[in-house]
Design a protein around this motif. Structure first.
Motif, PDB file in Angstrom:
ATOM      1  N   ALA A 176      71.113  88.567  86.374  1.00 34.66           N
ATOM      2  CA  ALA A 176      70.811  87.600  85.679  1.00 34.66           C
ATOM      3  C   ALA A 176      70.703  85.953  86.459  1.00 34.66           C
ATOM      4  N   TYR A 179      67.273  86.450  88.921  1.00 29.03           N
ATOM      5  CA  TYR A 179      66.314  86.154  87.988  1.00 29.03           C
ATOM      6  C   TYR A 179      66.031  84.665  87.725  1.00 29.03           C
ATOM      7  N   ARG A 180      66.982  84.063  86.947  1.00 29.01           N
ATOM      8  CA  ARG A 180      66.897  82.689  86.569  1.00 29.01           C
ATOM      9  C   ARG A 180      66.905  81.618  87.737  1.00 29.01           C
ATOM     10  N   ARG A 202      74.241  76.090  80.059  1.00 29.26           N
ATOM     11  CA  ARG A 202      73.626  76.120  81.360  1.00 29.26           C
ATOM     12  C   ARG A 202      74.400  76.347  82.203  1.00 29.26           C
ATOM     13  N   LEU A 222      70.061  75.685  85.573  1.00 33.47           N
ATOM     14  CA  LEU A 222      69.413  76.958  84.887  1.00 33.47           C
ATOM     15  C   LEU A 222      70.207  77.037  83.485  1.00 33.47           C
ATOM     16  N   ASP A 224      70.293  78.526  79.916  1.00 40.61           N
ATOM     17  CA  ASP A 224      70.620  79.978  79.504  1.00 40.61           C
ATOM     18  C   ASP A 224      69.346  80.591  78.487  1.00 40.61           C
ATOM     19  N   ARG A 225      69.392  81.887  78.409  1.00 41.58           N
ATOM     20  CA  ARG A 225      68.451  82.455  77.370  1.00 41.58           C
ATOM     21  C   ARG A 225      69.117  83.309  76.800  1.00 41.58           C
ATOM     22  N   LEU A 228      69.037  86.718  78.871  1.00 43.25           N
ATOM     23  CA  LEU A 228      69.525  86.862  80.087  1.00 43.25           C
ATOM     24  C   LEU A 228      71.204  86.632  79.616  1.00 43.25           C
ATOM     25  N   LEU A 230      73.101  84.262  80.640  1.00 44.78           N
ATOM     26  CA  LEU A 230      73.622  83.909  81.927  1.00 44.78           C
ATOM     27  C   LEU A 230      75.135  83.334  82.057  1.00 44.78           C
ATOM     28  N   GLY A 315      60.821  86.882  88.080  1.00 41.68           N
ATOM     29  CA  GLY A 315      61.019  85.383  87.340  1.00 41.68           C
ATOM     30  C   GLY A 315      59.630  84.795  87.259  1.00 41.68           C
ATOM     31  N   ASP A 356      62.009  72.713  80.158  1.00 44.06           N
ATOM     32  CA  ASP A 356      62.492  73.644  80.774  1.00 44.06           C
ATOM     33  C   ASP A 356      61.432  74.627  81.221  1.00 44.06           C
ATOM     34  N   PHE A 358      61.275  77.907  81.631  1.00 41.66           N
ATOM     35  CA  PHE A 358      61.742  79.092  81.305  1.00 41.66           C
ATOM     36  C   PHE A 358      61.649  79.304  79.887  1.00 41.66           C
TER      37      PHE A 358
END
Length: 372
Positions: A176, A179-180, A202, A222, A224-225, A228, A230, A315, A356, A358
Protein backbone atom coordinates in the motif's frame (compact mmCIF):
# COMPACT_ATOMS: atom_id res chain seq x y z
CA UNK A 1 69.39 12.97 -24.38
CA UNK A 2 67.13 12.91 -21.28
CA UNK A 3 68.78 11.86 -18.07
CA UNK A 4 67.35 8.70 -16.48
CA UNK A 5 65.61 9.66 -13.18
CA UNK A 6 66.74 8.25 -9.88
CA UNK A 7 64.65 5.34 -8.60
CA UNK A 8 62.76 5.19 -5.33
CA UNK A 9 61.54 8.77 -5.01
CA UNK A 10 57.96 9.50 -3.90
CA UNK A 11 55.20 9.44 -6.50
CA UNK A 12 52.53 11.82 -5.22
CA UNK A 13 50.33 14.62 -6.46
CA UNK A 14 47.45 16.73 -5.13
CA UNK A 15 45.07 13.74 -5.34
CA UNK A 16 47.17 11.36 -3.22
CA UNK A 17 45.45 10.17 -0.03
CA UNK A 18 47.12 7.63 2.25
CA UNK A 19 45.57 5.66 5.10
CA UNK A 20 47.51 5.43 8.38
CA UNK A 21 50.34 2.94 7.94
CA UNK A 22 50.40 3.00 4.13
CA UNK A 23 53.79 3.47 2.52
CA UNK A 24 54.38 6.41 0.19
CA UNK A 25 54.41 5.07 -3.41
CA UNK A 26 57.68 5.59 -5.24
CA UNK A 27 58.77 6.04 -8.85
CA UNK A 28 61.71 7.15 -10.87
CA UNK A 29 60.32 10.69 -11.13
CA UNK A 30 62.57 12.95 -8.94
CA UNK A 31 59.99 15.75 -8.68
CA UNK A 32 58.05 15.90 -5.43
CA UNK A 33 56.96 18.79 -3.24
CA UNK A 34 54.88 16.98 -0.62
CA UNK A 35 55.63 15.79 2.90
CA UNK A 36 53.88 13.23 5.09
CA UNK A 37 51.73 16.00 6.51
CA UNK A 38 50.24 16.67 3.05
CA UNK A 39 49.46 13.04 2.31
CA UNK A 40 48.16 11.30 5.42
CA UNK A 41 44.67 11.56 6.85
CA UNK A 42 43.73 10.87 10.46
CA UNK A 43 42.52 7.49 11.70
CA UNK A 44 39.08 9.03 12.34
CA UNK A 45 38.80 10.23 8.73
CA UNK A 46 40.11 6.92 7.44
CA UNK A 47 37.44 5.04 9.41
CA UNK A 48 34.72 7.35 8.10
CA UNK A 49 35.90 6.67 4.54
CA UNK A 50 35.84 2.90 5.14
CA UNK A 51 32.30 3.14 6.49
CA UNK A 52 31.19 5.27 3.55
CA UNK A 53 32.63 2.69 1.14
CA UNK A 54 30.91 -0.16 3.01
CA UNK A 55 27.58 1.68 2.97
CA UNK A 56 27.66 2.47 -0.74
CA UNK A 57 24.62 1.80 -2.88
CA UNK A 58 23.72 -1.87 -3.41
CA UNK A 59 23.94 -1.34 -7.18
CA UNK A 60 27.47 0.02 -6.91
CA UNK A 61 28.56 -2.89 -4.72
CA UNK A 62 27.04 -5.39 -7.14
CA UNK A 63 28.67 -3.74 -10.16
CA UNK A 64 32.10 -3.78 -8.49
CA UNK A 65 31.70 -7.35 -7.24
CA UNK A 66 31.01 -8.56 -10.79
CA UNK A 67 33.82 -6.45 -12.22
CA UNK A 68 36.33 -7.68 -9.62
CA UNK A 69 35.33 -11.30 -10.26
CA UNK A 70 35.87 -10.83 -14.00
CA UNK A 71 39.23 -9.14 -13.43
CA UNK A 72 40.32 -12.04 -11.21
CA UNK A 73 39.44 -14.52 -13.97
CA UNK A 74 41.34 -12.45 -16.51
CA UNK A 75 44.36 -11.81 -14.29
CA UNK A 76 43.80 -8.07 -14.38
CA UNK A 77 43.95 -5.40 -11.67
CA UNK A 78 40.44 -4.27 -10.72
CA UNK A 79 41.13 -1.15 -8.67
CA UNK A 80 42.40 1.12 -9.96
CA UNK A 81 41.91 -0.44 -13.38
CA UNK A 82 43.57 0.61 -16.60
CA UNK A 83 41.73 2.05 -19.57
CA UNK A 84 42.47 -1.17 -21.45
CA UNK A 85 40.85 -3.28 -18.71
CA UNK A 86 37.85 -0.96 -18.54
CA UNK A 87 37.35 -1.06 -22.32
CA UNK A 88 37.73 -4.83 -22.43
CA UNK A 89 35.12 -5.25 -19.68
CA UNK A 90 32.69 -3.09 -21.64
CA UNK A 91 33.14 -5.35 -24.67
CA UNK A 92 32.65 -8.37 -22.37
CA UNK A 93 29.23 -7.03 -21.28
CA UNK A 94 28.27 -6.38 -24.89
CA UNK A 95 29.22 -9.95 -25.80
CA UNK A 96 26.66 -11.13 -23.22
CA UNK A 97 23.91 -9.34 -25.16
CA UNK A 98 22.85 -7.04 -22.34
CA UNK A 99 20.69 -3.99 -22.92
CA UNK A 100 22.61 -0.86 -23.84
CA UNK A 101 21.14 1.02 -20.87
CA UNK A 102 22.24 -1.76 -18.49
CA UNK A 103 25.77 -1.75 -19.88
CA UNK A 104 26.02 2.02 -19.61
CA UNK A 105 24.73 1.91 -16.02
CA UNK A 106 27.16 -0.79 -14.87
CA UNK A 107 30.14 0.77 -16.61
CA UNK A 108 29.36 4.13 -15.01
CA UNK A 109 29.22 2.53 -11.56
CA UNK A 110 32.57 0.82 -12.14
CA UNK A 111 34.24 4.00 -13.34
CA UNK A 112 32.98 6.16 -10.48
CA UNK A 113 34.18 3.52 -7.99
CA UNK A 114 37.79 4.15 -8.95
CA UNK A 115 40.02 6.34 -6.76
CA UNK A 116 40.09 10.08 -7.34
CA UNK A 117 42.34 10.98 -10.24
CA UNK A 118 42.61 7.35 -11.41
CA UNK A 119 39.43 6.87 -13.39
CA UNK A 120 39.93 5.14 -16.76
CA UNK A 121 39.28 6.92 -20.02
CA UNK A 122 35.83 5.88 -21.25
CA UNK A 123 36.03 7.23 -24.82
CA UNK A 124 36.97 3.88 -26.40
CA UNK A 125 34.24 2.01 -24.53
CA UNK A 126 31.63 4.62 -25.53
CA UNK A 127 32.64 4.24 -29.18
CA UNK A 128 32.15 0.47 -28.88
CA UNK A 129 28.79 1.00 -27.18
CA UNK A 130 27.60 3.30 -29.97
CA UNK A 131 28.47 0.62 -32.51
CA UNK A 132 26.75 -2.01 -30.36
CA UNK A 133 23.58 0.06 -30.26
CA UNK A 134 23.55 0.42 -34.05
CA UNK A 135 24.02 -3.31 -34.66
CA UNK A 136 21.77 -4.66 -31.92
CA UNK A 137 18.26 -3.24 -31.99
CA UNK A 138 17.16 -5.58 -29.20
CA UNK A 139 19.75 -3.96 -26.95
CA UNK A 140 17.64 -0.78 -27.02
CA UNK A 141 14.44 -2.47 -25.83
CA UNK A 142 13.34 -1.54 -22.34
CA UNK A 143 11.68 -4.11 -20.08
CA UNK A 144 8.63 -2.45 -18.59
CA UNK A 145 7.26 -3.83 -15.34
CA UNK A 146 3.67 -4.98 -15.34
CA UNK A 147 1.72 -2.14 -13.63
CA UNK A 148 0.13 -3.27 -10.38
CA UNK A 149 -2.95 -1.11 -10.53
CA UNK A 150 -5.58 -1.20 -7.80
CA UNK A 151 -7.44 -4.06 -9.47
CA UNK A 152 -4.33 -6.19 -8.91
CA UNK A 153 -2.95 -4.57 -5.77
CA UNK A 154 -6.07 -4.90 -3.61
CA UNK A 155 -6.39 -8.70 -4.11
CA UNK A 156 -2.67 -9.07 -3.38
CA UNK A 157 -2.95 -7.20 -0.08
CA UNK A 158 -6.07 -9.08 0.95
CA UNK A 159 -4.40 -12.40 0.21
CA UNK A 160 -1.27 -11.40 2.15
CA UNK A 161 -3.20 -10.56 5.32
CA UNK A 162 -5.87 -13.28 5.04
CA UNK A 163 -4.25 -15.62 7.57
CA UNK A 164 -3.47 -12.88 10.07
CA UNK A 165 0.30 -13.43 10.13
CA UNK A 166 2.62 -10.49 10.93
CA UNK A 167 4.61 -11.03 7.74
CA UNK A 168 1.38 -10.57 5.78
CA UNK A 169 0.66 -7.37 7.71
CA UNK A 170 4.11 -6.11 6.78
CA UNK A 171 3.71 -7.00 3.11
CA UNK A 172 0.24 -5.43 2.84
CA UNK A 173 1.53 -2.24 4.48
CA UNK A 174 4.60 -2.27 2.25
CA UNK A 175 2.53 -2.71 -0.92
CA UNK A 176 0.00 0.00 0.00
CA UNK A 177 2.84 2.35 0.89
CA UNK A 178 4.82 1.59 -2.29
CA UNK A 179 1.79 2.23 -4.51
CA UNK A 180 0.80 5.49 -2.83
CA UNK A 181 4.33 6.76 -2.29
CA UNK A 182 5.26 6.04 -5.93
CA UNK A 183 8.66 5.19 -4.56
CA UNK A 184 11.48 3.03 -5.77
CA UNK A 185 11.80 -0.14 -3.67
CA UNK A 186 15.24 0.99 -2.50
CA UNK A 187 13.63 4.15 -1.11
CA UNK A 188 10.82 2.21 0.59
CA UNK A 189 13.10 -0.18 2.46
CA UNK A 190 15.52 2.63 3.34
CA UNK A 191 12.97 4.54 5.44
CA UNK A 192 13.11 4.64 9.23
CA UNK A 193 10.21 4.73 11.66
CA UNK A 194 11.30 8.24 12.55
CA UNK A 195 10.77 9.31 8.92
CA UNK A 196 7.05 8.45 8.95
CA UNK A 197 4.25 10.26 10.80
CA UNK A 198 0.88 8.49 10.73
CA UNK A 199 -2.13 10.80 11.06
CA UNK A 200 -5.82 9.91 10.95
CA UNK A 201 -6.27 10.59 7.24
CA UNK A 202 -2.76 10.63 5.81
CA UNK A 203 0.85 9.62 6.25
CA UNK A 204 3.68 12.16 6.21
CA UNK A 205 6.99 10.92 4.82
CA UNK A 206 10.22 12.81 5.37
CA UNK A 207 13.00 12.28 2.83
CA UNK A 208 16.49 13.68 3.28
CA UNK A 209 16.90 13.35 -0.49
CA UNK A 210 16.00 11.02 -3.33
CA UNK A 211 17.46 10.05 -6.69
CA UNK A 212 16.27 13.21 -8.42
CA UNK A 213 16.50 15.62 -5.47
CA UNK A 214 20.05 15.38 -4.17
CA UNK A 215 20.54 17.39 -1.00
CA UNK A 216 16.86 18.45 -0.95
CA UNK A 217 14.81 17.30 2.01
CA UNK A 218 11.07 16.84 1.45
CA UNK A 219 7.98 16.12 3.53
CA UNK A 220 5.50 14.25 1.36
CA UNK A 221 1.84 13.84 2.39
CA UNK A 222 0.19 10.58 1.37
CA UNK A 223 -3.58 10.97 1.67
CA UNK A 224 -5.39 7.76 2.57
CA UNK A 225 -8.02 5.99 0.46
CA UNK A 226 -10.75 3.45 1.37
CA UNK A 227 -9.27 0.81 -0.95
CA UNK A 228 -5.66 1.20 0.19
CA UNK A 229 -6.36 1.65 3.92
CA UNK A 230 -2.81 2.94 4.17
CA UNK A 231 -3.23 4.46 7.64
CA UNK A 232 -4.77 1.28 9.10
CA UNK A 233 -2.25 -1.05 7.49
CA UNK A 234 0.75 1.03 8.54
CA UNK A 235 -0.58 1.50 12.08
CA UNK A 236 -1.13 -2.24 12.42
CA UNK A 237 2.42 -2.97 11.29
CA UNK A 238 4.02 -0.22 13.40
CA UNK A 239 1.93 -1.35 16.39
CA UNK A 240 3.25 -4.88 15.95
CA UNK A 241 6.81 -3.54 15.91
CA UNK A 242 6.12 -1.64 19.15
CA UNK A 243 4.92 -4.88 20.76
CA UNK A 244 8.31 -6.35 19.84
CA UNK A 245 10.04 -3.38 21.46
CA UNK A 246 11.00 -1.81 18.13
CA UNK A 247 10.36 1.94 18.05
CA UNK A 248 13.31 3.24 16.03
CA UNK A 249 15.25 2.20 12.96
CA UNK A 250 14.01 0.59 9.72
CA UNK A 251 10.29 0.84 9.00
CA UNK A 252 10.11 -2.49 7.15
CA UNK A 253 12.00 -5.44 8.68
CA UNK A 254 12.45 -9.16 8.33
CA UNK A 255 9.86 -11.32 10.11
CA UNK A 256 10.91 -14.84 11.12
CA UNK A 257 8.75 -17.97 10.82
CA UNK A 258 8.00 -17.64 14.52
CA UNK A 259 6.37 -14.27 13.85
CA UNK A 260 9.12 -12.39 15.68
CA UNK A 261 11.10 -9.54 14.18
CA UNK A 262 14.61 -10.68 13.25
CA UNK A 263 17.33 -9.28 15.50
CA UNK A 264 20.65 -7.94 14.16
CA UNK A 265 22.33 -11.04 15.57
CA UNK A 266 19.95 -13.36 13.69
CA UNK A 267 20.46 -11.54 10.42
CA UNK A 268 24.23 -11.53 10.90
CA UNK A 269 24.22 -15.35 10.86
CA UNK A 270 22.65 -15.38 7.40
CA UNK A 271 25.53 -13.60 5.71
CA UNK A 272 25.33 -12.02 2.26
CA UNK A 273 22.98 -9.09 1.76
CA UNK A 274 21.38 -9.50 5.19
CA UNK A 275 24.71 -8.84 6.91
CA UNK A 276 25.49 -5.79 4.78
CA UNK A 277 22.01 -4.32 5.16
CA UNK A 278 21.76 -4.76 8.93
CA UNK A 279 18.08 -4.53 9.93
CA UNK A 280 17.06 -3.00 6.59
CA UNK A 281 15.36 -5.22 4.04
CA UNK A 282 16.99 -5.64 0.66
CA UNK A 283 15.08 -4.14 -2.31
CA UNK A 284 15.12 -7.65 -3.75
CA UNK A 285 12.98 -8.79 -0.80
CA UNK A 286 10.18 -6.45 -1.90
CA UNK A 287 10.52 -7.86 -5.39
CA UNK A 288 10.22 -11.42 -4.12
CA UNK A 289 7.17 -10.65 -1.96
CA UNK A 290 5.38 -8.91 -4.83
CA UNK A 291 5.85 -11.98 -7.04
CA UNK A 292 4.76 -14.29 -4.24
CA UNK A 293 1.43 -12.57 -3.50
CA UNK A 294 0.70 -11.84 -7.16
CA UNK A 295 0.82 -15.57 -7.85
CA UNK A 296 -0.93 -16.52 -4.59
CA UNK A 297 -3.84 -14.23 -5.48
CA UNK A 298 -4.27 -16.10 -8.78
CA UNK A 299 -3.42 -13.07 -10.91
CA UNK A 300 -1.99 -13.09 -14.44
CA UNK A 301 0.09 -10.45 -16.22
CA UNK A 302 0.02 -9.59 -19.92
CA UNK A 303 3.49 -11.00 -20.43
CA UNK A 304 5.42 -8.13 -18.89
CA UNK A 305 7.49 -9.10 -15.84
CA UNK A 306 5.94 -8.78 -12.38
CA UNK A 307 8.27 -6.96 -9.99
CA UNK A 308 8.36 -4.44 -7.18
CA UNK A 309 8.63 -1.66 -9.76
CA UNK A 310 5.08 -2.58 -10.70
CA UNK A 311 3.89 -0.77 -7.55
CA UNK A 312 5.35 2.49 -8.82
CA UNK A 313 4.16 1.80 -12.37
CA UNK A 314 0.71 0.82 -11.08
CA UNK A 315 0.19 4.09 -9.25
CA UNK A 316 1.35 6.07 -12.28
CA UNK A 317 -0.89 4.02 -14.57
CA UNK A 318 -3.98 4.63 -12.42
CA UNK A 319 -3.17 8.33 -12.26
CA UNK A 320 -2.65 8.61 -16.00
CA UNK A 321 -5.86 6.74 -16.77
CA UNK A 322 -7.70 9.14 -14.47
CA UNK A 323 -6.47 12.30 -16.17
CA UNK A 324 -3.18 13.23 -14.50
CA UNK A 325 -0.87 15.45 -16.53
CA UNK A 326 2.88 15.18 -17.05
CA UNK A 327 3.48 17.83 -14.41
CA UNK A 328 1.28 16.09 -11.84
CA UNK A 329 2.96 12.74 -12.45
CA UNK A 330 6.43 14.27 -12.21
CA UNK A 331 5.46 15.87 -8.92
CA UNK A 332 3.74 12.79 -7.47
CA UNK A 333 6.50 10.35 -8.42
CA UNK A 334 9.40 12.79 -8.04
CA UNK A 335 10.56 12.16 -11.60
CA UNK A 336 13.12 14.55 -13.03
CA UNK A 337 11.31 16.99 -15.30
CA UNK A 338 14.20 17.38 -17.72
CA UNK A 339 14.29 13.62 -18.26
CA UNK A 340 10.79 12.29 -17.55
CA UNK A 341 10.31 8.62 -16.84
CA UNK A 342 8.73 6.65 -19.70
CA UNK A 343 5.90 5.85 -17.27
CA UNK A 344 5.05 9.51 -16.75
CA UNK A 345 5.24 10.32 -20.45
CA UNK A 346 3.19 7.30 -21.47
CA UNK A 347 0.26 7.90 -19.13
CA UNK A 348 -0.06 11.69 -19.22
CA UNK A 349 -3.54 13.04 -19.98
CA UNK A 350 -5.05 16.52 -20.41
CA UNK A 351 -5.11 18.71 -17.35
CA UNK A 352 -8.00 18.45 -14.87
CA UNK A 353 -8.62 20.33 -11.59
CA UNK A 354 -5.80 19.79 -9.11
CA UNK A 355 -5.74 18.88 -5.40
CA UNK A 356 -4.70 15.52 -4.04
CA UNK A 357 -3.78 13.92 -7.35
CA UNK A 358 -4.87 10.47 -6.22
CA UNK A 359 -8.42 11.69 -5.49
CA UNK A 360 -9.21 11.42 -9.18
CA UNK A 361 -8.46 7.67 -9.20
CA UNK A 362 -11.79 5.86 -8.65
CA UNK A 363 -11.97 3.80 -5.48
CA UNK A 364 -11.52 0.13 -6.32
CA UNK A 365 -14.70 -1.88 -5.77
CA UNK A 366 -13.99 -5.65 -5.74
CA UNK A 367 -17.65 -6.50 -6.43
CA UNK A 368 -17.67 -4.46 -9.63
CA UNK A 369 -14.35 -5.98 -10.71
CA UNK A 370 -15.74 -9.48 -10.17
CA UNK A 371 -18.79 -8.75 -12.31
CA UNK A 372 -16.59 -7.44 -15.11
Amino acid sequence: MPVAPAAGLPLVDQHTVLMPGEAIPTTGDPRTTYTDRDLYISEETAQAIREADAEGSPQRRTAMRLFEAWCAEQGRVAKPCTTATYTEYGRHLMAKGLKASTIRHYMSLVRTSMPVGKKPDNSLYLALLAQYRRKNKRALRRKEAFPLTLSYLVPMMEKAEADGRPIGWRDAAMFAFGYRFLGRSAEDVGLDLEDVTILDDRVLVWLAEDKTHKGEEQTIPLHDRPDLNLVFRLRRWVGYLEQQGVTTGPLFREVLRSGKVATPETRATKGGGATKRGNYLRPQTVNDRVKLWFTAAGLKSDGRPVSSHGLRAGGATDLGASGATDEELWEAGRWRRAHPSPVSGMYARPRTPTGDVFQRVPVHDPTVAAEE
